[in-house]
Design an enzyme around this catalytic site. Sequence first.
Site, PDB file in Angstrom:
ATOM      1  N   ARG A  76      -6.750  -9.280   1.534  1.00 18.05           N
ATOM      2  CA  ARG A  76      -5.730  -8.647   2.373  1.00 18.05           C
ATOM      3  C   ARG A  76      -6.287  -8.404   3.774  1.00 18.05           C
ATOM      4  NH1 ARG A  76      -3.819  -3.151   0.021  1.00 18.05           N
ATOM      5  NH2 ARG A  76      -2.835  -4.470  -1.539  1.00 18.05           N
ATOM      6  N   ARG A 145      -5.881   2.623   5.831  1.00 18.70           N
ATOM      7  CA  ARG A 145      -5.368   1.265   5.637  1.00 18.70           C
ATOM      8  C   ARG A 145      -4.669   0.751   6.895  1.00 18.70           C
ATOM      9  NH1 ARG A 145      -4.717  -0.047   0.231  1.00 18.70           N
ATOM     10  NH2 ARG A 145      -6.368   0.900  -1.008  1.00 18.70           N
ATOM     11  N   LYS A 217      -7.400   5.851  -1.051  1.00 18.62           N
ATOM     12  CA  LYS A 217      -6.740   5.171   0.065  1.00 18.62           C
ATOM     13  C   LYS A 217      -6.063   6.197   0.966  1.00 18.62           C
ATOM     14  CE  LYS A 217      -4.136   2.801  -2.820  1.00 18.62           C
ATOM     15  NZ  LYS A 217      -3.088   1.987  -3.463  1.00 18.62           N
ATOM     16  N   LYS A 219      -3.152   6.368   4.127  1.00 19.24           N
ATOM     17  CA  LYS A 219      -2.196   5.546   4.871  1.00 19.24           C
ATOM     18  C   LYS A 219      -1.590   6.313   6.042  1.00 19.24           C
ATOM     19  CE  LYS A 219      -1.272   2.605   0.950  1.00 19.24           C
ATOM     20  NZ  LYS A 219      -0.292   2.055  -0.008  1.00 19.24           N
ATOM     21  N   CYS A 438       7.703  -6.112  -4.963  1.00 17.58           N
ATOM     22  CA  CYS A 438       6.243  -6.168  -4.872  1.00 17.58           C
ATOM     23  C   CYS A 438       5.747  -7.468  -5.497  1.00 17.58           C
ATOM     24  CB  CYS A 438       5.631  -4.969  -5.579  1.00 17.58           C
ATOM     25  SG  CYS A 438       5.691  -5.119  -7.370  1.00 17.58           S
ATOM     26  N   CYS A 444      -1.160  -9.533  -9.932  1.00 16.45           N
ATOM     27  CA  CYS A 444      -1.449  -8.104  -9.933  1.00 16.45           C
ATOM     28  C   CYS A 444      -1.879  -7.631 -11.323  1.00 16.45           C
ATOM     29  CB  CYS A 444      -0.228  -7.309  -9.476  1.00 16.45           C
ATOM     30  SG  CYS A 444      -0.586  -5.539  -9.517  1.00 16.45           S
ATOM     31  N   CYS A 483       5.514  -2.000 -11.494  1.00 20.38           N
ATOM     32  CA  CYS A 483       4.936  -0.838 -12.176  1.00 20.38           C
ATOM     33  C   CYS A 483       5.167   0.386 -11.307  1.00 20.38           C
ATOM     34  CB  CYS A 483       3.435  -1.061 -12.450  1.00 20.38           C
ATOM     35  SG  CYS A 483       2.364  -0.620 -11.081  1.00 20.38           S
ATOM     36  N   CYS A 487       4.554  -0.150  -4.897  1.00 17.25           N
ATOM     37  CA  CYS A 487       4.142  -0.922  -3.710  1.00 17.25           C
ATOM     38  C   CYS A 487       5.314  -1.424  -2.874  1.00 17.25           C
ATOM     39  CB  CYS A 487       3.254  -2.081  -4.127  1.00 17.25           C
ATOM     40  SG  CYS A 487       1.768  -1.540  -4.990  1.00 17.25           S
TER      41      CYS A 487
END
Length: 578
Positions: A76, A145, A217, A219, A438, A444, A483, A487
Amino acid sequence: MTETVKKLSGAENIKLASGHLKGKIAAELADTSTQEVSDETYELLKFHGSYFGYDRDSATARKKAGLEKEYEFMVRMKCPGGKLTAAQYLALDVLAEKYANGTLRITTRETFQFHCIKKVGMKPLIADINHLLLSTLGGCGDVVRNIMMCPAPIKDKIHAKLEADGYKLAAHCAPKTSSYYEVWLDGEKVHDYKFNPTANDGGVAEPLYGDTYMPRKFKIALSTPEDNCVDVLTNDLAIISLFNGQEHAGYNFALGGGLGMKHGNAKTYPRLATPIMYVPNELFIPATEAVIKLQRDHGDRTDRQHARLKYVIAEKGEAWAKSELEKYIGREMDAPKPIGKFAVEDHIGWHEQLDGKWFLGVPISSGRIVDRENEQIRTGLRAVILEYGMNLALTADQNILLCDIETGEKLRIEKILHDHGVKLHGDITPVYRNMLACVAYPTCGKALAEAERVKLPLVAEIEKIMQQQGVLNEKISIRIAGCPNGCSRPTVGDIGIVGRMPDHYALHIGGDFAGTRLNEKIFDKVHYDNIPAALSPMFALWKDKRNSGEEFGDFCTRYGINEVKKYAVEQLNVDWAK
Ligand code: SRM
Ligand code: SF4
């Protein structure tokens, strides 16, 4: 070992022992006797912008055949605000063919992912990305991120300020470790002002993050009340930039957004960022740094399911957060300024840039730049970008903006894209235009159900139902995720479809287009085939009872989520809806 160290999660100890993210990544990638990497390298690679995984489609058959899984990596990029030059795009397209699965994938955070990379391709791919003055450092991992901001190339003071602030933050928050350059570039210093202006300059290794980086993470997105195209409130730090006309007035900082949850675990939940303080222009960086430090110092490092800033804010409160932030900043801060309801632009279609030129927002289903049988998106985009050399931008809705187009070029650009079967604004319904999916299967590792791969057929089925109920041309946001990690930001859509188990989804309703309200679950395990049928009575009710112009999620909230559900259950009269 002290008591505190004993309680740290495994990931914390890996970070601490890594020598600022170096670990054994280089040696393990060079070892081609196995395609696998160790748990330590798996964790550390995230900070370098990569996930190690395997092809989930072939895993069971390969196991039965006694073969090992087909191991592969995802990479990514970081790309603040989604901005790219034509040369960068064309080179990335070549890299996707050379090292990945031949597709670029626009993410829901305005950047690209590459999928299905083999070990041997990792170093050349990441080195080549850096030589394009792009980066993957901090694409994933426990750091700030990709910074999101409005990607539209509108040449006014508002967009210039958003971009300048976003780039400033991206550079400020980039990890400063030299490990990245040692692992991928044999120590070569590739500098770009957007990413890492001070890397390798000696001194303290990580002045902002410290030796164990963030607990999780982190954001950040910037928006304005006039255009929340980045779903700003779903971020740990939501910066709402305020303007008087074109003049910048300051920022509202809202903290603690995040959407990840686990099915059946009430301790995990989605949350929207809540307003904490007003920040004047001169305190922009110190205030942002204070928020990062607040989470760095107070985030839960013992339980990764509980480690996001949203839990700190939810549990300790906004007043506590404000007073802690004031300690880091060194002065009292004002309360946030009142703002109206967010508006949202999706930037699809033709728009004036205010410099005499135009940009064209091209819808890319699920952000996957791939040639399909009847839609040659990859080839069509390449043809246009090669011929016109325009700048580009990636949106938070997984679409692409072709920028800097002269009036006289518009028709031909549309024609090239149409000749390749690319669907433009006039060719799609609102539900097609606004539906996010997503990645999910096959790459994934977290997917419980399909998302990207079932999106187009699902849109087609939902379009039929909307047509039957007379609401086909109504604006609606539907988001499907494989899930509950969220995302595609499903829990802020008018409708959220959240993977529960193979072929089954939880159905949520009642979010809003502006991204200011979470939706609520009404059904827990709807089979994929039953999703359109489940929506049908709700669309009928919406058509019948809505106020003029009322959007679906707003209607459900006003009418009552439970009332809408009750009506749907009565109409459906099937076991799965009871
Ligand atoms: Fe995400 C994990 C893909 C945006 C919440 N996300 C993952 C991983 C890396 C799976 C994993 O952990 O093994 C996925 C890689 C799939 C693949 O095969 O490529 C993945 N996330 C994505 C992308 C590519 C989805 C997309 O379709 O575009 C998005 C990349 C964004 C980027 O460029 O940085 C993506 N992920 C999001 C968002 C939306 C956003 O940020 O605006 C969220 C919800 C907001 C949030 O962070 O809470 C999101 N992803 C998660 C979570 C849940 C985090 C949590 O707090 O619980 C995970 C799982 C985790 O971190 O443990 C996750
Ligand atoms: Fe994977 Fe779940 Fe994120 Fe979809 S929502 S990409 S299935 S982690």
